[in-house]
Motif scaffolding. Structure first.
Motif, PDB file in Angstrom:
ATOM      1  N   LEU A 110      -1.525  -7.569  19.888  1.00 46.73           N
ATOM      2  CA  LEU A 110      -2.013  -7.033  18.626  1.00 46.73           C
ATOM      3  C   LEU A 110      -0.834  -6.803  17.689  1.00 46.73           C
ATOM      4  CD1 LEU A 110      -4.558  -4.285  19.781  1.00 46.73           C
ATOM      5  CD2 LEU A 110      -5.066  -6.649  19.105  1.00 46.73           C
ATOM      6  N   LEU A 111      -1.057  -7.044  16.413  1.00 45.24           N
ATOM      7  CA  LEU A 111      -0.084  -6.733  15.373  1.00 45.24           C
ATOM      8  C   LEU A 111      -0.576  -5.512  14.612  1.00 45.24           C
ATOM      9  CD1 LEU A 111       2.364  -7.349  13.507  1.00 45.24           C
ATOM     10  CD2 LEU A 111       0.841  -8.871  12.196  1.00 45.24           C
ATOM     11  N   CYS A 112       0.237  -4.460  14.610  1.00 46.24           N
ATOM     12  CA  CYS A 112      -0.132  -3.219  13.926  1.00 46.24           C
ATOM     13  C   CYS A 112       0.912  -2.894  12.860  1.00 46.24           C
ATOM     14  CB  CYS A 112      -0.210  -2.052  14.916  1.00 46.24           C
ATOM     15  SG  CYS A 112      -1.287  -2.346  16.343  1.00 46.24           S
ATOM     16  N   ARG A 113       0.507  -2.023  11.939  1.00 46.12           N
ATOM     17  CA  ARG A 113       1.445  -1.508  10.932  1.00 46.12           C
ATOM     18  C   ARG A 113       1.400   0.013  10.992  1.00 46.12           C
ATOM     19  NH1 ARG A 113       0.809  -3.885   5.158  1.00 46.12           N
ATOM     20  NH2 ARG A 113      -1.300  -3.101   5.456  1.00 46.12           N
ATOM     21  N   GLY A 114       2.552   0.605  11.258  1.00 46.73           N
ATOM     22  CA  GLY A 114       2.641   2.046  11.357  1.00 46.73           C
ATOM     23  C   GLY A 114       3.366   2.636  10.161  1.00 46.73           C
TER      24      GLY A 114
ATOM     25  N   GLU B 241       9.198   6.787  -0.867  1.00 47.72           N
ATOM     26  CA  GLU B 241       9.885   7.256  -2.067  1.00 47.72           C
ATOM     27  C   GLU B 241       9.983   6.134  -3.090  1.00 47.72           C
ATOM     28  OE1 GLU B 241      13.607   9.025  -1.162  1.00 47.72           O
ATOM     29  OE2 GLU B 241      12.770  10.512   0.207  1.00 47.72           O
ATOM     30  N   THR B 242      10.236   4.938  -2.606  1.00 52.73           N
ATOM     31  CA  THR B 242      10.212   3.741  -3.454  1.00 52.73           C
ATOM     32  C   THR B 242       9.460   2.659  -2.701  1.00 52.73           C
ATOM     33  OG1 THR B 242      12.309   2.920  -2.549  1.00 52.73           O
ATOM     34  CG2 THR B 242      12.429   4.305  -4.531  1.00 52.73           C
ATOM     35  N   LEU B 243       8.760   1.793  -3.426  1.00 57.31           N
ATOM     36  CA  LEU B 243       7.926   0.783  -2.789  1.00 57.31           C
ATOM     37  C   LEU B 243       8.729  -0.225  -1.990  1.00 57.31           C
ATOM     38  CD1 LEU B 243       5.219   0.042  -5.495  1.00 57.31           C
ATOM     39  CD2 LEU B 243       4.922   1.222  -3.333  1.00 57.31           C
ATOM     40  N   ASP B 244      10.035  -0.350  -2.273  1.00 54.64           N
ATOM     41  CA  ASP B 244      10.840  -1.319  -1.539  1.00 54.64           C
ATOM     42  C   ASP B 244      11.661  -0.660  -0.433  1.00 54.64           C
ATOM     43  OD1 ASP B 244      12.579   0.031  -3.168  1.00 54.64           O
ATOM     44  OD2 ASP B 244      13.634  -1.746  -3.888  1.00 54.64           O
ATOM     45  N   ASP B 245      11.241   0.544   0.012  1.00 52.39           N
ATOM     46  CA  ASP B 245      11.944   1.246   1.076  1.00 52.39           C
ATOM     47  C   ASP B 245      11.324   0.861   2.418  1.00 52.39           C
ATOM     48  OD1 ASP B 245      13.280   2.876   2.766  1.00 52.39           O
ATOM     49  OD2 ASP B 245      12.399   4.753   2.042  1.00 52.39           O
ATOM     50  N   PRO B 246      12.013   0.030   3.248  1.00 56.19           N
ATOM     51  CA  PRO B 246      11.430  -0.421   4.511  1.00 56.19           C
ATOM     52  C   PRO B 246      11.524   0.614   5.629  1.00 56.19           C
ATOM     53  CG  PRO B 246      13.606  -1.369   4.249  1.00 56.19           C
ATOM     54  CD  PRO B 246      13.335  -0.575   2.992  1.00 56.19           C
ATOM     55  N   LYS B 247      12.254   1.722   5.403  1.00 54.63           N
ATOM     56  CA  LYS B 247      12.488   2.684   6.475  1.00 54.63           C
ATOM     57  C   LYS B 247      11.259   3.547   6.771  1.00 54.63           C
ATOM     58  CE  LYS B 247      17.448   3.137   5.522  1.00 54.63           C
ATOM     59  NZ  LYS B 247      17.449   2.293   4.323  1.00 54.63           N
ATOM     60  N   THR B 248      10.279   3.549   5.904  1.00 53.61           N
ATOM     61  CA  THR B 248       9.097   4.398   6.091  1.00 53.61           C
ATOM     62  C   THR B 248       7.922   3.649   6.716  1.00 53.61           C
ATOM     63  OG1 THR B 248       8.386   3.923   3.832  1.00 53.61           O
ATOM     64  CG2 THR B 248       9.735   5.892   4.165  1.00 53.61           C
ATOM     65  N   LEU B 249       8.184   2.450   7.242  1.00 54.18           N
ATOM     66  CA  LEU B 249       7.099   1.630   7.767  1.00 54.18           C
ATOM     67  C   LEU B 249       7.638   0.707   8.853  1.00 54.18           C
ATOM     68  CD1 LEU B 249       4.376  -0.094   5.627  1.00 54.18           C
ATOM     69  CD2 LEU B 249       5.658  -1.452   7.251  1.00 54.18           C
ATOM     70  N   ASP B 250       6.833   0.458   9.885  1.00 49.37           N
ATOM     71  CA  ASP B 250       7.157  -0.504  10.946  1.00 49.37           C
ATOM     72  C   ASP B 250       5.982  -1.427  11.168  1.00 49.37           C
ATOM     73  OD1 ASP B 250       9.705   0.463  11.703  1.00 49.37           O
ATOM     74  OD2 ASP B 250       8.819   1.944  13.053  1.00 49.37           O
ATOM     75  N   TYR B 251       6.278  -2.653  11.576  1.00 54.75           N
ATOM     76  CA  TYR B 251       5.278  -3.468  12.259  1.00 54.75           C
ATOM     77  C   TYR B 251       5.488  -3.233  13.749  1.00 54.75           C
ATOM     78  CZ  TYR B 251       4.376  -6.085   7.940  1.00 54.75           C
ATOM     79  OH  TYR B 251       4.031  -6.435   6.671  1.00 54.75           O
ATOM     80  N   VAL B 252       4.388  -3.215  14.497  1.00 52.23           N
ATOM     81  CA  VAL B 252       4.464  -3.048  15.945  1.00 52.23           C
ATOM     82  C   VAL B 252       3.596  -4.125  16.589  1.00 52.23           C
ATOM     83  CG1 VAL B 252       4.093  -1.521  17.912  1.00 52.23           C
ATOM     84  CG2 VAL B 252       4.759  -0.554  15.709  1.00 52.23           C
ATOM     85  N   VAL B 253       4.170  -4.856  17.533  1.00 48.72           N
ATOM     86  CA  VAL B 253       3.422  -5.837  18.312  1.00 48.72           C
ATOM     87  C   VAL B 253       3.278  -5.271  19.719  1.00 48.72           C
ATOM     88  CG1 VAL B 253       3.388  -8.172  19.253  1.00 48.72           C
ATOM     89  CG2 VAL B 253       4.244  -7.769  16.934  1.00 48.72           C
ATOM     90  N   CYS B 254       2.036  -5.199  20.212  1.00 48.14           N
ATOM     91  CA  CYS B 254       1.810  -4.564  21.513  1.00 48.14           C
ATOM     92  C   CYS B 254       0.855  -5.371  22.370  1.00 48.14           C
ATOM     93  CB  CYS B 254       1.269  -3.142  21.330  1.00 48.14           C
ATOM     94  SG  CYS B 254      -0.412  -3.049  20.678  1.00 48.14           S
ATOM     95  N   ASN B 255       0.924  -5.117  23.681  1.00 51.83           N
ATOM     96  CA  ASN B 255       0.017  -5.703  24.657  1.00 51.83           C
ATOM     97  C   ASN B 255      -0.799  -4.572  25.279  1.00 51.83           C
ATOM     98  OD1 ASN B 255      -1.285  -6.850  26.844  1.00 51.83           O
ATOM     99  ND2 ASN B 255       0.476  -8.032  27.522  1.00 51.83           N
ATOM    100  N   PRO B 256      -2.056  -4.388  24.868  1.00 52.74           N
ATOM    101  CA  PRO B 256      -2.856  -3.281  25.402  1.00 52.74           C
ATOM    102  C   PRO B 256      -3.065  -3.338  26.912  1.00 52.74           C
ATOM    103  CG  PRO B 256      -3.872  -4.184  23.421  1.00 52.74           C
ATOM    104  CD  PRO B 256      -2.784  -5.127  23.816  1.00 52.74           C
ATOM    105  N   ALA B 257      -3.000  -4.535  27.506  1.00 48.85           N
ATOM    106  CA  ALA B 257      -3.237  -4.659  28.944  1.00 48.85           C
ATOM    107  C   ALA B 257      -2.088  -4.083  29.765  1.00 48.85           C
ATOM    108  CB  ALA B 257      -3.466  -6.121  29.322  1.00 48.85           C
ATOM    109  N   THR B 258      -0.865  -4.208  29.254  1.00 46.32           N
ATOM    110  CA  THR B 258       0.309  -3.707  29.979  1.00 46.32           C
ATOM    111  C   THR B 258       0.938  -2.499  29.304  1.00 46.32           C
ATOM    112  OG1 THR B 258       1.804  -5.187  28.754  1.00 46.32           O
ATOM    113  CG2 THR B 258       0.819  -6.045  30.783  1.00 46.32           C
TER     114      THR B 258
END
Length: 384
Positions: free
Chosen positions: A111-115, A122-139
């Motif tokens: 799954l691809l998630c956005r956290g 603070e600014t729309l181009d600040d990447p520090k306040t957001l992550d993408y997370v790729v996970c395997n729910p089975a493991t």
């Protein structure tokens, strides 16, 4: 073992020197149907696949269910359709804690998630306040993918993953027009594509498209043989390869189609559904190079599909997925009963023409419904 016997064994089974654990790890990366075929390779392969100690790592089912959205803020739920397996933690509570977590896409068990770490950056181009997370729910393994300066502006991101090829994955970030013009938001106009490779651990520079891609909202994309396929609203399917190169494939047109087309992957092929005002057509991509590459697989009226139920109050909600291994599609039909809406999930077997009721959908469930096929391999590139 005598030299002659060893040579004969190597000729019949070239993997004889491969340790059992490594061979099981390799087999765990192939689809369920291929795993069944692997039992016929040799008695050793059959015994390895059948051994109780290895069943946990090997795929035991194909389509298990659907992850879906339950609120406008990105809350999610899980709907089991096979009854044989479901994630131990469908809420994904094993992931890092975020202000909000949204499931964006799913591909072959990941799954691809956005956290979001804060409600508003603070600014729309600040990447520090957001992550993408790729996970395997089975493991319950997961990998954090760094955001880019465009990520707060992105509505659509897609996941590319093929466990039969590699444990590495790709994230496609579809950058809207606002990220480049900064004056008007247009959720449907994609002007650039950024691609993250877990193998390289970096984003490639966004590829600015010569002609913006007009994609349908919530139509999603599918990944097949190293290519991402997206439905455009100009009677075409747009392809994006791992180098960021885009091309357009014309699709059959329908004069009475009230909504956009959708694409799905089944049995290693790309399928296209077109929902007309009174009938549904299902096409398969035979040759992605040729202009006349679509073959009609199914054309059926909603009245024939649902019978007398189609005339009830409500509407045909649409095809949400195709089974990865069988000639089956999944359909949602909406009914109006006592002034409230009820949505029901069906499967339709195209070979036999049989429609089967699966379940009533939760009232708070909404698009997109992401197919989930459990992946029992422990590997997830650089995973936690």
């Amino acid at each position: 073992m005598a030299t002659g016997s060893m040579e004969a064994a190597l000729m019949t089974d070239p993997t004889i020197k491969v340790p059992d654990d490594l061979l099981v790890e390799v087999i765990s990366r192939v689809p369920y149907k291929s795993t069944c075929c692997c039992k016929c390779v040799s008695t050793r392969w059959r015994d390895l696949i059948s051994h109780p100690d290895h069943r946990k790592k090997l795929p035991r089912s194909t389509l298990a269910g659907f992850f879906h959205t339950t609120s406008a803020t990105g809350d999610h739920g899980y709907l089991s359709v096979s009854g044989s397996w479901c994630p131990h933690d469908a809420s994904l509570s094993f992931l890092p804690e975020y202000k909000s977590l949204q499931i964006l896409d799913g591909c072959n068990g990941l799954l691809l998630c956005r956290g979001r770490k804060s409600s508003v950056p603070e600014t729309l181009d600040d990447p520090k306040t957001l992550d993408y997370v790729v996970c395997n729910p089975a493991t319950e393994k997961w990998v954090t993918v760094p955001a880019t300066k465009w990520s707060w502006l992105v509505d659509s991101a897609c996941l590319g993953f093929d466990p039969a090829v590699s444990s590495h994955f790709y994230v496609f970030e579809l950058v809207p027009a606002l990220a480049w013009t900064w004056y008007k938001r247009d959720d449907y106009s994609i002007e650039a594509v950024g691609i993250y490779s877990s193998k390289d651990g970096v984003w490639t520079h966004p590829t600015v498209l010569d002609n913006p891609i007009e994609i349908f909202y919530l139509s999603g994309g599918v990944f097949l043989s190293g290519v991402l396929y997206l439905c455009s609203n100009n009677n075409s399917v747009t392809t994006v390869d791992l180098e960021g190169t885009c091309r357009s494939i014309p699709i059959p047109t329908s004069h009475d189609a009230p909504g956009g087309p959708d694409v799905y992957v089944s049995r290693g092929q790309l399928y296209l559904t077109i929902q007309g005002a009174s009938e549904l057509s299902f096409w398969v991509l035979e040759d992605s190079i040729s202009e006349n590459c679509w073959t009609l697989k199914l054309n059926i009226s909603y009245l024939r599909l649902f019978g007398i139920d189609y005339s009830s109050s409500g509407r045909f909600y649409g095809v949400i997925s195709a089974h990865p291994e069988h000639n089956v599609i999944f359909i949602i039909k909406e009914f109006i009963s006592r002034c409230r809406s009820l949505r029901k999930l069906y499967s339709y077997e195209m070979d036999s023409g049989e429609l089967h009721f699966i379940c009533d959908l939760p009232r708070n469930s909404r698009l997109p419904y992401l197919s989930y096929v459990p992946l029992f391999s422990e590997s997830l590139a650089d995973g936690h």
